[in-house]
Design an enzyme around this catalytic site. Structure first.
Site, PDB file in Angstrom:
ATOM      1  N   CYS A  96      21.424 -20.105  -4.155  1.00 46.31           N
ATOM      2  CA  CYS A  96      20.991 -20.481  -2.810  1.00 46.31           C
ATOM      3  C   CYS A  96      19.678 -21.471  -2.754  1.00 46.31           C
ATOM      4  CB  CYS A  96      21.020 -19.274  -1.938  1.00 46.31           C
ATOM      5  SG  CYS A  96      19.468 -18.391  -2.449  1.00 46.31           S
ATOM      6  N   CYS A 142       0.801  -1.284  -0.069  1.00 49.42           N
ATOM      7  CA  CYS A 142      -0.119  -0.052  -0.049  1.00 49.42           C
ATOM      8  C   CYS A 142       0.986   1.234   0.090  1.00 49.42           C
ATOM      9  CB  CYS A 142      -0.874  -0.134   1.202  1.00 49.42           C
ATOM     10  SG  CYS A 142      -2.319  -1.312   1.182  1.00 49.42           S
TER      11      CYS A 142
END
Lengths: 91, 396
Positions: free
Chosen positions: B354, B197
């Site tokens: 990763c 937002c």
């Protein structure tokens, strides 16, 4: 088959602000192809590069989440309502 | 599906309480017993922001006996467009204290418990333990998955709401009786794909539209009345003025409440939600390859058409669980302390990966900064590799 697709606010940049658009197809994957032909790029927000439904976007045909139906192969009957429901986190 | 009341009734209402709650008491479905249940209820509201403001105000007015507020932030002028529990004179004050003061003015009978801290893995279980029900009004994916997982692990119900611009969503999640948040959204979007937002804006009154649904559902659960919004997703479109209710199924493959859960304790939610630094995001912007591309590159490397070093930056115990073939292990810590740079040569391109692509992006920023300008990392990490290239390996 002509279906109606509900577009969430977050994807309306692709549909010139339209909240509901029509698309063609007998299955969800055909509907998404048709949608992308009319609104280039929108499909990539719903499926990933490998063509699978993104896991933070839910697509409903009628009142049912297609993840619990046949996914992208879920049939879309004439007049069906397809809804795209993305995850939002605002509060 | 109706559910039994969440809370036992308190002993008696005082004369003051009877006067105050009379409009509830004369509704047959609520009555004296329902109001006594609310009096005995302990509800925790996460966040005293957009959704938390109306939620706290109405829960307090309704006579919920104990209201907890988890909020670490301070009132900012830009909050006042929608966070109606705070006022102009509260700007700069802790939101939790400002909210407590507003609640006292609306209903001094409410016992307010202020948790003036950020909800995290260390405090969530002990804070949740004291409450019957949780109302989630947070503003980020990491906290939302944290709230969900803690609620599932503790067996607590919670009322979820989420807003963006003109769109709102609300549901009740309670794994013992129905789906949880992960059943609805198994994974968060990658960082940057869904604006907050703060980035995308929100219609102020949308907070009331969704926050009031959350209070409605909270009261129903506490008093055991009506049909809870469990297994249903309420979608609100303020522009079309349309509410729609869709089914949410309990997912047998859900990572935390499914048949074979892989999440059995709290996880690293920042890593799960891909909270990357600006530097890492910049480094990764034009230097991210997919696992499909990596798969092609590895074949080309095997046939001598391509040269690169594939570096796994996870920890050794993770490397034991699954691997991308042909990788070498240099944990992220060695990049941060500089040790990794001594083991790598700029003569060969470096490809980092990763688990999910967050840590490798951080390491990529270090490498780029050290002059390894053609280095890249693998989006989605070994998790994407297992999902898309080699499902025979376990994911974790």
């Amino acid at each position: 088959m002509s279906v109606s697709v509900r577009v969430p606010t977050i994807l309306r940049t692709y549909t010139e602000g339209a909240s509901e658009v029509s698309a063609e197809g007998a299955s969800l994957s055909e509907v998404l192809e048709s949608l992308d032909a009319s609104y280039p790029g929108i499909k990539g927000r719903i499926v990933d590069e490998q063509g699978a439904l993104r896991r933070f976007v839910n697509v409903y045909v009628g009142n049912d989440d297609v993840r619990f139906l046949d996914g992208l192969d879920t049939p879309t009957a004439e007049g069906a309502q397809v809804s795209v429901i993305p995850a939002v986190a605002g509060g | 599906m109706s559910l039994p009341p969440l809370v036992e009734p308190a002993a008696e209402l005082t004369i003051d309480e009877v006067r105050r709650y009379s409009r509830h008491l004369i509704i047959p479905d609520v009555g004296m017993t329902g109001q006594r249940r609310l009096k005995n209820a302990k509800v925790l509201v996460i966040g005293a922001g957009g959704l938390g403001s109306p939620a706290l105000l109405y829960l307090a007015a309704a006579g919920v006996g104990t209201l907890g507020i988890v909020e670490f932030d301070e009132v900012d002028e830009s909050n006042l467009q929608r966070q109606v529990i705070h006022g102009q004179s509260d700007v700069g004050r802790p939101k939790a204290e400002s909210a407590r003061d507003s609640i006292r003015e609306i209903n001094p009978l409410v016992n307010v418990v202020v948790h003036n801290e950020r909800l995290d893995n260390d405090n969530v279980m002990s804070i949740f333990a004291d409450y019957d029900l949780i109302v989630d009004g947070t503003d980020n994916f990491a906290t939302r998955y944290l709230v969900n997982d803690a609620a599932v692990l503790l067996g607590k119900p919670y009322v979820w709401g989420s807003i963006y611009r003109f769109d709102g969503q609300a549901s009740v999640f309670w794994a013992e009786h129905g789906p949880c948040y992960r059943c609805l959204y198994p994974e968060p979007p990658p960082p940057g794909m869904v604006p907050s937002c703060a980035e995308g804006g929100v219609l102020g009154v949308l907070c009331a539209s969704i926050g009031s649904i959350q209070v409605n559902e909270a009261i129903k659960l506490l008093a055991g009345i009506g049909e809870p919004l469990l297994g249903k997703l309420m979608i609100y479109d303020a522009l079309e003025m349309e509410y729609r209710k869709l089914a949410v199924r309990k997912d047998p493959n859900c990572a935390i409440c499914g048949d074979n859960p892989t999440v059995t304790e709290l996880i690293d939610y920042q890593a799960f939600c891909g909270a990357v630094s600006d530097e890492a995001a910049d480094a990764a912007a034009d230097s991210t390859i997919s696992v499909t591309t990596l798969s092609h590159w590895l074949k080309e490397r095997d046939s001598g058409e391509r040269d690169f070093v594939l570096v796994d930056v996870r920890e050794p115990n993770e490397y034991e669980i699954n691997q991308i073939p042909g990788s070498v292990l240099i944990p992220k810590g060695d990049f941060l302390n500089g040790g990794a740079l001594e083991r790598l040569s700029q003569d060969s391109q470096v490809v980092l990966h990763c688990k999910s692509g967050v840590r490798s992006a951080e390491c990529l920023a270090v490498l780029k900064g050290a002059g390894f300008s053609d280095s890249v990392h693998v989006g989605g990490g070994v998790t994407a590799w297992v999902n898309q290239i080699d499902p025979s390996q376990p994911a974790y």
